[in-house]
Design a protein around this motif. Structure first.
Motif, PDB file in Angstrom:
ATOM      1  N   GLU A 325       0.845  -1.179   0.000  1.00 47.21           N
ATOM      2  CA  GLU A 325       0.000   0.000   0.000  1.00 47.21           C
ATOM      3  C   GLU A 325       0.893   1.245   0.000  1.00 47.21           C
ATOM      4  O   GLU A 325       1.997   1.240   0.556  1.00 47.21           O
ATOM      5  CB  GLU A 325      -0.913   0.007   1.227  1.00 47.21           C
ATOM      6  CG  GLU A 325      -2.061  -0.977   1.163  1.00 47.21           C
ATOM      7  CD  GLU A 325      -1.654  -2.436   1.429  1.00 47.21           C
ATOM      8  OE1 GLU A 325      -0.484  -2.667   1.831  1.00 47.21           O
ATOM      9  OE2 GLU A 325      -2.492  -3.334   1.237  1.00 47.21           O
ATOM     10  N   VAL A 326       0.386   2.312  -0.597  1.00 48.82           N
ATOM     11  CA  VAL A 326       1.188   3.528  -0.727  1.00 48.82           C
ATOM     12  C   VAL A 326       1.582   4.085   0.636  1.00 48.82           C
ATOM     13  O   VAL A 326       2.632   4.730   0.785  1.00 48.82           O
ATOM     14  CB  VAL A 326       0.422   4.575  -1.564  1.00 48.82           C
ATOM     15  CG1 VAL A 326      -0.815   5.069  -0.832  1.00 48.82           C
ATOM     16  CG2 VAL A 326       1.324   5.732  -1.953  1.00 48.82           C
ATOM     17  N   GLU A 327       0.769   3.813   1.669  1.00 51.67           N
ATOM     18  CA  GLU A 327       1.072   4.333   2.998  1.00 51.67           C
ATOM     19  C   GLU A 327       2.410   3.827   3.532  1.00 51.67           C
ATOM     20  O   GLU A 327       3.079   4.514   4.317  1.00 51.67           O
ATOM     21  CB  GLU A 327      -0.049   3.957   3.975  1.00 51.67           C
ATOM     22  CG  GLU A 327      -1.354   4.696   3.755  1.00 51.67           C
ATOM     23  CD  GLU A 327      -2.150   4.160   2.572  1.00 51.67           C
ATOM     24  OE1 GLU A 327      -3.091   4.848   2.140  1.00 51.67           O
ATOM     25  OE2 GLU A 327      -1.826   3.039   2.100  1.00 51.67           O
ATOM     26  N   TYR A 329       5.194   3.572   1.912  1.00 55.02           N
ATOM     27  CA  TYR A 329       6.247   4.461   1.426  1.00 55.02           C
ATOM     28  C   TYR A 329       6.160   5.834   2.084  1.00 55.02           C
ATOM     29  O   TYR A 329       7.189   6.423   2.439  1.00 55.02           O
ATOM     30  CB  TYR A 329       6.169   4.567  -0.096  1.00 55.02           C
ATOM     31  CG  TYR A 329       6.390   3.235  -0.769  1.00 55.02           C
ATOM     32  CD1 TYR A 329       7.677   2.743  -0.960  1.00 55.02           C
ATOM     33  CD2 TYR A 329       5.323   2.440  -1.158  1.00 55.02           C
ATOM     34  CE1 TYR A 329       7.897   1.507  -1.544  1.00 55.02           C
ATOM     35  CE2 TYR A 329       5.531   1.195  -1.745  1.00 55.02           C
ATOM     36  CZ  TYR A 329       6.813   0.736  -1.932  1.00 55.02           C
ATOM     37  OH  TYR A 329       7.022  -0.498  -2.495  1.00 55.02           O
ATOM     38  N   LEU A 330       4.958   6.343   2.246  1.00 55.49           N
ATOM     39  CA  LEU A 330       4.802   7.649   2.891  1.00 55.49           C
ATOM     40  C   LEU A 330       5.328   7.608   4.324  1.00 55.49           C
ATOM     41  O   LEU A 330       6.049   8.513   4.763  1.00 55.49           O
ATOM     42  CB  LEU A 330       3.328   8.059   2.876  1.00 55.49           C
ATOM     43  CG  LEU A 330       2.727   8.332   1.490  1.00 55.49           C
ATOM     44  CD1 LEU A 330       1.216   8.501   1.596  1.00 55.49           C
ATOM     45  CD2 LEU A 330       3.356   9.568   0.851  1.00 55.49           C
ATOM     46  N   ASP A 331       4.979   6.557   5.056  1.00 52.18           N
ATOM     47  CA  ASP A 331       5.432   6.442   6.449  1.00 52.18           C
ATOM     48  C   ASP A 331       6.949   6.247   6.521  1.00 52.18           C
ATOM     49  O   ASP A 331       7.627   6.832   7.371  1.00 52.18           O
ATOM     50  CB  ASP A 331       4.725   5.266   7.130  1.00 52.18           C
ATOM     51  CG  ASP A 331       3.238   5.495   7.316  1.00 52.18           C
ATOM     52  OD1 ASP A 331       2.800   6.658   7.194  1.00 52.18           O
ATOM     53  OD2 ASP A 331       2.520   4.513   7.568  1.00 52.18           O
ATOM     54  N   THR A 334       8.862   9.517   5.818  1.00 52.44           N
ATOM     55  CA  THR A 334       8.794  10.410   6.973  1.00 52.44           C
ATOM     56  C   THR A 334       9.723   9.927   8.075  1.00 52.44           C
ATOM     57  O   THR A 334      10.452  10.720   8.695  1.00 52.44           O
ATOM     58  CB  THR A 334       7.347  10.491   7.480  1.00 52.44           C
ATOM     59  OG1 THR A 334       6.507  10.999   6.439  1.00 52.44           O
ATOM     60  CG2 THR A 334       7.252  11.411   8.686  1.00 52.44           C
ATOM     61  N   HIS A 342       4.169  13.120  -0.365  1.00 51.90           N
ATOM     62  CA  HIS A 342       2.820  13.156  -0.918  1.00 51.90           C
ATOM     63  C   HIS A 342       2.775  12.331  -2.197  1.00 51.90           C
ATOM     64  O   HIS A 342       3.815  11.943  -2.740  1.00 51.90           O
ATOM     65  CB  HIS A 342       2.385  14.595  -1.199  1.00 51.90           C
ATOM     66  CG  HIS A 342       3.232  15.288  -2.228  1.00 51.90           C
ATOM     67  ND1 HIS A 342       4.499  15.774  -1.962  1.00 51.90           N
ATOM     68  CD2 HIS A 342       2.993  15.578  -3.540  1.00 51.90           C
ATOM     69  CE1 HIS A 342       5.011  16.331  -3.045  1.00 51.90           C
ATOM     70  NE2 HIS A 342       4.116  16.213  -4.031  1.00 51.90           N
ATOM     71  N   VAL A 351       5.278   8.979  -5.643  1.00 52.20           N
ATOM     72  CA  VAL A 351       5.475   9.504  -4.301  1.00 52.20           C
ATOM     73  C   VAL A 351       6.682  10.431  -4.332  1.00 52.20           C
ATOM     74  O   VAL A 351       7.753  10.056  -4.802  1.00 52.20           O
ATOM     75  CB  VAL A 351       5.686   8.379  -3.276  1.00 52.20           C
ATOM     76  CG1 VAL A 351       6.000   8.953  -1.894  1.00 52.20           C
ATOM     77  CG2 VAL A 351       4.448   7.491  -3.197  1.00 52.20           C
TER      78      VAL A 351
END
Length: 356
Positions: A325-327, A329-331, A334, A342, A351
Motif C-alpha cells: 500500500e502507498v502508505e 512508502y509515505l510512512d 517520513t 505526498h 510519491v
C-alpha cells in the motif's frame, strides 16, 4: 497507455450497474480463458471495439458495417458481456435493434494486454511452465524455479538483458506520470540519479523532453553495456546520460544529485531493505533534494496486472516482489527524515518527498 476519454453512459434503467461475478461465475470464465481471449482478440482485430466503446451501437449497425451474421454476432457479444466488457439493452425480440456499449477504457485496455506490444506476450518468454502443474510441490518447498531459468538478481548477460528489456517495455504509463508532473519534480538544470534504472530507457525519454536535465543510471556493473547502447542509439552525450556502477545492497548511494528516483525497484525487496534504501537516499541527497518513488502500489487493479509475476515468483525465494500500500512508502519516507511526502496521481502514482 493514454487514459481513455469518458464514454456516454447508457440510461440507468436500461443498463443497471453490473454486480460482481460470483466465485462460480468467475471460475467458469477462468476455465474458458483461452476462448475468452479469442473473443476479445477477434473483437479488437475486427474493429468492433472502436464502435462499442463510444456506443451506443446496435447489433444491426455492427453486423452491416463489418459484414457479420447478426445471429452469430449476438452470441459473440454475449461472450463479451459475460466478461463484463460490454453492456446490453434489448428493447424487443428484434435482435438487430439490440444496443450495446463497451465499458470505458475497453479499446485501450485490449490493445495494451492483447496488442502487438503487449506486456503479457512479453512475459511468455519466461519459463513459467517450470511451475505449471507442480504448485503443490512448489508450495511445500520441494520444487523451485531453477537459476538457469530465472535468477534474482539476474546474473548472466542473457538474464540481465532479458529482464531489463521487459522492464523497458512497461515504461509507458510511468512516462505518462513523469510527463504530467515533471515541472514540479526537479529544478532547472537538475541532475537526477535513477537508482536501478535498467538499460537507461526511462532516462532517455526524460532527457528528450527536458533539455536542461542530466541523468545518471545507477545499476549493477553488468548493465553498463545496455545503458551505453541506449545512449548511443539516442545520440546523447555521456554528460547527459551517464552510468554509475554499484550495488545498493552493499554500498552507499552516490551523492551530488538534486533528485533521486526509485522506479519499480523497492517492491522487489523485503520491507527492511526498502526502508534502508529510502534512508540511503536521505543520506545521499543535499538539503532540498527530492526522492521520487514510482511503484505499483497495492490495489485490485495492480494485483490483476501483476498476476503473472505473482505466479512466476512463487518459485523464486530470492525475490520478494511485494506490492505494498502507498502508505508504507509515505510512512517510511517520513521516518527516514523526509518532509512533505505526498502522492502525485497518474497511471502509476508517484510519491515525492523532500530532504529539509
Amino acid at each position: 497507455m493514454s487514459a481513455a476519454s469518458p464514454s456516454p453512459s447508457p440510461p440507468s434503467a436500461a443498463a443497471p450497474s453490473r454486480e460482481a461475478a460470483s466465485p462460480r461465475a468467475l471460475l467458469h470464465l477462468l476455465f474458458n480463458g483461452a476462448r475468452a481471449l479469442d473473443v476479445v482478440e477477434t473483437a479488437l482485430g475486427l474493429g468492433l471495439l472502436d464502435a462499442l466503446e463510444p456506443g451506443p451501437v446496435t447489433l444491426g449497425e455492427l453486423s452491416a458495417k463489418h459484414g457479420l451474421v447478426p445471429t452469430r454476432l449476438y452470441k459473440f457479444l454475449d461472450c463479451l458481456e459475460s466478461l463484463g466488457l460490454v453492456r446490453r439493452e434489448q428493447p424487443s425480440d428484434a435482435l438487430e435493434a439490440t444496443r450495446y456499449w463497451g465499458v470505458p477504457g475497453l479499446r485501450a485496455a485490449a490493445d495494451a494486454v492483447l496488442g502487438p506490444r503487449s506486456l503479457e506476450r512479453d512475459r511468455e518468454k519466461y519459463d513459467w511452465k517450470a511451475l505449471h502443474g507442480r504448485l503443490p510441490e512448489v508450495l511445500r518447498g520441494q520444487h523451485a524455479m531453477s537459476a538457469a531459468s530465472f535468477d534474482w538478481p539476474p546474473r548472466t548477460p542473457e538474464q540481465v538483458e532479458g529482464f531489463e528489456a521487459s522492464m523497458a517495455a512497461g515504461l509507458g504509463p510511468i512516462l505518462e506520470t513523469f510527463r504530467a508532473h515533471a515541472g514540479a519534480l526537479w529544478p532547472s538544470g537538475a541532475r537526477l540519479l535513477d537508482v536501478g534504472g535498467g538499460d537507461g530507457t526511462l532516462a532517455e525519454h526524460l532527457l528528450r523532453e527536458h533539455a536542461s536535465l542530466s541523468v545518471d543510471v545507477y545499476n549493477l556493473p553488468a548493465t553498463e553495456a545496455l545503458v551505453t547502447r541506449t545512449r548511443e542509439r539516442a545520440g546523447l552525450p555521456a554528460t547527459r546520460l551517464g552510468f554509475v556502477g554499484g550495488d545498493f545492497l552493499r554500498e552507499p548511494l552516490p551523492q551530488g544529485y538534486d533528485a533521486l528516483s526509485f522506479v519499480r525497484v523497492l517492491h522487489d525487496w523485503p520491507a527492511e531493505v526498502a526502508r534502508s534504501l529510502m534512508q540511503a537516499a536521505f543520506a545521499a541527497l543535499p538539503s532540498g533534494g527530492r526522492v521520487l518513488i514510482c511503484e505499483e502500489f497495492r490495489t485490485p487493479e495492480r494485483l490483476a496486472a501483476q498476476f503473472f509475476w505473482s505466479y512466476f515468483l512463487i518459485g523464486v525465494d530470492a525475490c520478494s516482489s511485494r506490492l505494498r500500500e502507498v502508505e508504507f512508502y509515505l510512512d517510511a519516507l517520513t521516518a527516514a527524515g523526509f518532509t512533505h511526502a505526498h502522492v502525485r496521481p497518474g497511471p502509476f502514482e508517484l510519491v515525492v518527498a523532500t530532504k529539509p
